[in-house]
Design an enzyme around this catalytic site. Structure first.
Site, PDB file in Angstrom:
ATOM      1  N   HIS A  43     -28.449  42.597 -13.392  1.00  0.00           N
ATOM      2  CA  HIS A  43     -29.909  42.695 -13.527  1.00  0.00           C
ATOM      3  C   HIS A  43     -30.474  41.358 -13.962  1.00  0.00           C
ATOM      4  O   HIS A  43     -29.730  40.446 -14.321  1.00  0.00           O
ATOM      5  CB  HIS A  43     -30.296  43.786 -14.546  1.00  0.00           C
ATOM      6  CG  HIS A  43     -29.814  43.510 -15.944  1.00  0.00           C
ATOM      7  ND1 HIS A  43     -28.606  43.963 -16.426  1.00  0.00           N
ATOM      8  CD2 HIS A  43     -30.374  42.815 -16.972  1.00  0.00           C
ATOM      9  CE1 HIS A  43     -28.448  43.557 -17.673  1.00  0.00           C
ATOM     10  NE2 HIS A  43     -29.515  42.848 -18.040  1.00  0.00           N
ATOM     11  N   HIS A  69     -30.549  49.655 -16.138  1.00  0.00           N
ATOM     12  CA  HIS A  69     -31.678  48.910 -15.576  1.00  0.00           C
ATOM     13  C   HIS A  69     -31.206  48.003 -14.452  1.00  0.00           C
ATOM     14  O   HIS A  69     -30.070  47.523 -14.457  1.00  0.00           O
ATOM     15  CB  HIS A  69     -32.465  48.124 -16.620  1.00  0.00           C
ATOM     16  CG  HIS A  69     -31.700  47.136 -17.452  1.00  0.00           C
ATOM     17  ND1 HIS A  69     -30.482  47.388 -18.010  1.00  0.00           N
ATOM     18  CD2 HIS A  69     -32.005  45.875 -17.809  1.00  0.00           C
ATOM     19  CE1 HIS A  69     -30.070  46.326 -18.693  1.00  0.00           C
ATOM     20  NE2 HIS A  69     -30.974  45.377 -18.574  1.00  0.00           N
ATOM     21  N   HIS A  95     -33.072  35.926 -18.583  1.00  0.00           N
ATOM     22  CA  HIS A  95     -31.644  35.834 -18.255  1.00  0.00           C
ATOM     23  C   HIS A  95     -31.311  36.569 -16.965  1.00  0.00           C
ATOM     24  O   HIS A  95     -31.995  37.482 -16.557  1.00  0.00           O
ATOM     25  CB  HIS A  95     -30.773  36.374 -19.395  1.00  0.00           C
ATOM     26  CG  HIS A  95     -30.885  37.859 -19.632  1.00  0.00           C
ATOM     27  ND1 HIS A  95     -31.755  38.411 -20.535  1.00  0.00           N
ATOM     28  CD2 HIS A  95     -30.225  38.913 -19.093  1.00  0.00           C
ATOM     29  CE1 HIS A  95     -31.617  39.724 -20.553  1.00  0.00           C
ATOM     30  NE2 HIS A  95     -30.703  40.063 -19.676  1.00  0.00           N
ATOM     31  N   HIS A 100     -27.134  46.001 -27.998  1.00  0.00           N
ATOM     32  CA  HIS A 100     -28.550  46.355 -28.009  1.00  0.00           C
ATOM     33  C   HIS A 100     -28.705  47.838 -28.347  1.00  0.00           C
ATOM     34  O   HIS A 100     -27.918  48.661 -27.861  1.00  0.00           O
ATOM     35  CB  HIS A 100     -29.164  46.195 -26.613  1.00  0.00           C
ATOM     36  CG  HIS A 100     -29.257  44.805 -26.105  1.00  0.00           C
ATOM     37  ND1 HIS A 100     -29.964  43.819 -26.717  1.00  0.00           N
ATOM     38  CD2 HIS A 100     -28.748  44.245 -24.986  1.00  0.00           C
ATOM     39  CE1 HIS A 100     -29.882  42.714 -26.003  1.00  0.00           C
ATOM     40  NE2 HIS A 100     -29.144  42.943 -24.961  1.00  0.00           N
ATOM     41  N   TYR A 115     -25.122  36.521 -25.011  1.00  0.00           N
ATOM     42  CA  TYR A 115     -26.029  35.669 -24.231  1.00  0.00           C
ATOM     43  C   TYR A 115     -25.672  34.217 -24.480  1.00  0.00           C
ATOM     44  O   TYR A 115     -25.433  33.812 -25.618  1.00  0.00           O
ATOM     45  CB  TYR A 115     -27.483  35.876 -24.652  1.00  0.00           C
ATOM     46  CG  TYR A 115     -28.014  37.238 -24.316  1.00  0.00           C
ATOM     47  CD1 TYR A 115     -28.704  37.458 -23.126  1.00  0.00           C
ATOM     48  CD2 TYR A 115     -27.816  38.301 -25.172  1.00  0.00           C
ATOM     49  CE1 TYR A 115     -29.183  38.717 -22.809  1.00  0.00           C
ATOM     50  CE2 TYR A 115     -28.284  39.566 -24.869  1.00  0.00           C
ATOM     51  CZ  TYR A 115     -28.963  39.764 -23.690  1.00  0.00           C
ATOM     52  OH  TYR A 115     -29.422  41.006 -23.374  1.00  0.00           O
ATOM     53  N   GLU A 139     -26.240  36.483 -19.333  1.00  0.00           N
ATOM     54  CA  GLU A 139     -25.676  37.542 -20.186  1.00  0.00           C
ATOM     55  C   GLU A 139     -24.365  38.022 -19.581  1.00  0.00           C
ATOM     56  O   GLU A 139     -24.265  38.200 -18.366  1.00  0.00           O
ATOM     57  CB  GLU A 139     -26.676  38.714 -20.258  1.00  0.00           C
ATOM     58  CG  GLU A 139     -26.139  39.945 -20.984  1.00  0.00           C
ATOM     59  CD  GLU A 139     -27.137  41.106 -21.057  1.00  0.00           C
ATOM     60  OE1 GLU A 139     -28.003  41.216 -20.162  1.00  0.00           O
ATOM     61  OE2 GLU A 139     -27.041  41.905 -21.992  1.00  0.00           O
TER      62      GLU A 139
END
Ligand code: M3P
Ligand code: FE
Length: 307
Positions: free
Chosen positions: A152, A199, A214, A246, A255, A265
């Site tokens: 993503h 996502h 990112h 997260h 990251y 990431e």
């Protein structure tokens, strides 16, 4: 999945092409698949099957040129272009072959200032494993960090609310998670999926258009994320945050920055949402947990540095 399938490519600007090739090939462990007459270098992750997913070109400024999502087929591409036009979004077509091994691309500019593309065709070169009775891995999966796929992008720009409408109403995405601003209403950040992934793209409200936070690469396990951290340190890669988790998406992550300051990431985990799931909301007071669950911290560099 029958419409938009996945983020299929992203083109990133770098300062020094050959230094960046060494970084992406030997440290991140992407597979170089070609170079074109515009000076672009094409890479894929080892387990991806299409010819390319990550493209770099030399420039004075770092950042993102454009990104593309693959759609099911040419009929879907034509239909989505018509839907975009009917919605009021102007599109143009990049010819087949403009990018190596890639068919025609429908291109448009999002309200956040990012250039987005849809395309249906990219040559399958395979992942180096056979389709009949394959082994589980090969030499490419053991070179450098070696993520399995481009997963993503997180992009910063103004008017993410207008992006959300396009992704939900035209492109068939659903809103998985969001962060509300201090007023408890304004959506400051959005995580959208077109698949079973937690996502496929995310946006954060930001005054400057077209910025990259990112590109994210999927690892197969938490051990492999930690090993990615080892490889970053062995190569003196500049790390932003992590290893951590997260709260938002539950992804487990590190990251870091490429030699030009483009953040990337390496992550694993998160859950698998369905389109009928209710959106998860993080209020401003809990955003520190959303960002870094164990440390409950808003990392200044993470929130402010973009390319
Ligand atoms: C991710 C992710 C922020 C969180 C970002 C999360 C901006 O990149 O992969 O879930 O706080
Ligand atoms: Fe991410």
């Amino acid at each position: 999945m029958t419409g938009v399938l996945r983020p299929g490519h992203v083109q990133i600007r770098v300062f020094d092409l050959e230094e960046s090739v060494r970084f992406y090939r030997d440290v991140l462990g992407l597979v170089e698949t070609g170079r074109d007459d515009k000076g672009r270098v094409y890479f894929k992750c080892w387990d991806e099957r299409d010819h390319n997913s990550y493209i770099i070109r030399q420039a004075e400024e770092a950042g993102i040129d454009f990104f593309g999502f693959k759609v099911l087929n040419v009929e879907t591409l034509d239909k989505l272009e018509a839907d975009l036009n009917e919605y009021g979004i102007e599109t143009s077509r990049m010819p087949a072959g403009d990018m190596l091994a890639t068919g025609e691309r429908v291109r448009f500019t999002l309200p956040t200032g990012h250039i987005m593309e849809l395309y249906a065709e990219k040559s399958a070169v395979g992942n180096g494993l056979t389709n009949a009775n394959p082994g589980p891995w090969n030499a490419a999966s053991e070179h450098g960090i070696a993520p399995v796929r481009l997963d993503h992008m997180l992009l910063y720009g103004p008017n993410v609310a207008a992006n959300k409408k396009i992704f939900e109403e035209v492109l068939g995405f659903f809103l998985v998670e969001r962060v509300l601003a201090e007023d408890g209403e304004f959506e400051a950040a959005l995580w959208l999926s077109c698949s079973h992934k937690v996502h496929d793209i995310a946006f954060v409200e930001h005054p400057e258009p077209g910025k990259l936070h990112h590109c994210s690469f999927l690892m197969e396990s938490w051990e492999k994320v930690l090993r990615a951290g080892d490889i970053m340190s062995m190569n003196e890669v500049s790390v932003d945050i992590g290893p951590t988790r997260h709260g938002i998406t539950r992804g487990c992550t590190i990251y870091a920055w490429d030699p030009s300051g483009n953040r990337f990431e390496t992550f694993m985990g998160g859950y698998q949402p369905y389109p009928d799931y209710e959106t998860i909301t993080w209020d401003w007071d809990h955003f520190p947990q959303g960002l870094d669950y164990p440390q409950r911290k808003l990392h200044e560099s993470f929130l402010t540095i973009v390319t």
